[in-house]
Design an enzyme around this catalytic site. Sequence first.
Site, mmCIF file in Angstrom:
data_model
loop_
_atom_site.group_PDB
_atom_site.id
_atom_site.type_symbol
_atom_site.label_atom_id
_atom_site.label_comp_id
_atom_site.label_asym_id
_atom_site.label_seq_id
_atom_site.Cartn_x
_atom_site.Cartn_y
_atom_site.Cartn_z
ATOM 1 N N ARG A 193 43.554 27.195 33.900
ATOM 2 C CA ARG A 193 42.836 27.481 35.266
ATOM 3 C C ARG A 193 43.690 27.317 36.260
ATOM 4 O O ARG A 193 44.440 26.328 36.535
ATOM 5 C CB ARG A 193 41.564 26.884 35.430
ATOM 6 C CG ARG A 193 40.385 27.349 34.597
ATOM 7 C CD ARG A 193 39.829 28.554 34.542
ATOM 8 N NE ARG A 193 39.120 29.237 33.808
ATOM 9 C CZ ARG A 193 39.055 29.835 32.561
ATOM 10 N NH1 ARG A 193 40.364 30.000 32.269
ATOM 11 N NH2 ARG A 193 38.124 30.093 31.855
ATOM 12 N N HIS B 70 47.864 36.455 33.167
ATOM 13 C CA HIS B 70 46.490 36.107 32.584
ATOM 14 C C HIS B 70 46.265 36.806 31.195
ATOM 15 O O HIS B 70 45.343 37.351 30.933
ATOM 16 C CB HIS B 70 45.337 36.361 33.635
ATOM 17 C CG HIS B 70 44.232 35.413 33.163
ATOM 18 N ND1 HIS B 70 43.302 34.975 33.957
ATOM 19 C CD2 HIS B 70 43.729 35.008 32.013
ATOM 20 C CE1 HIS B 70 42.493 34.448 33.514
ATOM 21 N NE2 HIS B 70 42.507 34.196 32.469
#
Length: 310
Positions: free
Chosen positions: A225, A273
């Site tokens: 994250r 991502h």
Amino acid sequence: MPNILFAATTDRWADYEAPLTAALDATGLDYRLATEMPPEEVDYIVYAPNSAVQDFTPYNRLKAVLNLWAGVENVTGNETLRAPLARMVDDEGLGQGMVEWVTGHVLRHHLGMDTHIVNPDRTWDDTAPPLSRDRPVTILGLGTLGQACAKALRGLGFPVTGWSRSAKQLSGVRCLNGAEGLGVALDGARIVVLLLPDTAATENTLDAGALARLAPGAVVLNPGRGPLIDDEALLAALDSGQVGHATLDVFRVEPLPVDHPYWAHPKVTVTPHIASATRPESAARVIAENIRRGEAGEPLLHLVDRAAGY
């Protein structure tokens, strides 16, 4: 007959309609699956946090919300959600994808591949890298994904230290926990992989103090994250040489703004991502199994502890 609302963006429905239908058919349940449904009729919501559904109050017979994503930080704070929340833990898709990204980039930095792939001066440096047994790896976060990566790296011969907030045990891996354990896990670490959830307690886990504890020239990999890293502290550590390289897949703002310093920094690799993506076919089977369990009165899988945030 359970009524199932698919609450996500239109493109997601195009991806998930056929796999979800097939997975639900395989359970033998009679069901109704739709993208629109009166709230008072809905039993389960297959959910993406960026969907139009943000107020769960009208869903007064809701049995569970089944998140399509592994991350639930955008859902846990929603006070209108009173039903159980399950996050996506997809060993076939999320798990395998994460293992491949982490092992690939650990091996890339361990072997020094960049030097050989980009070598405009045609230098001949025949210095061999150490063997994996001499390159310790630290993984922060020993949830499902962290454990899978730890096992894979251990299988390749790397000594692996894992840290988690609560005590864990994993064969062949040195497992640490708590504040003191975090310091031990960071001290002298040469490759650090971040796989913690995004919570108030984990924000800026890698701050200036933590980065200073690493071995000089250490490599940081973050497929977890974005908020786990203090960006300014990492950029300073890269500039000073305390960190030799950072390979980052997640960021506080995504897509990463084009003017962000990470894009231009010579010691940073940005990946968009992609480390761990939900695959519709395998994720649909996870969702269908949880609905089957809910209808059979069995415990749901992968329930979120709302207080802990994951």
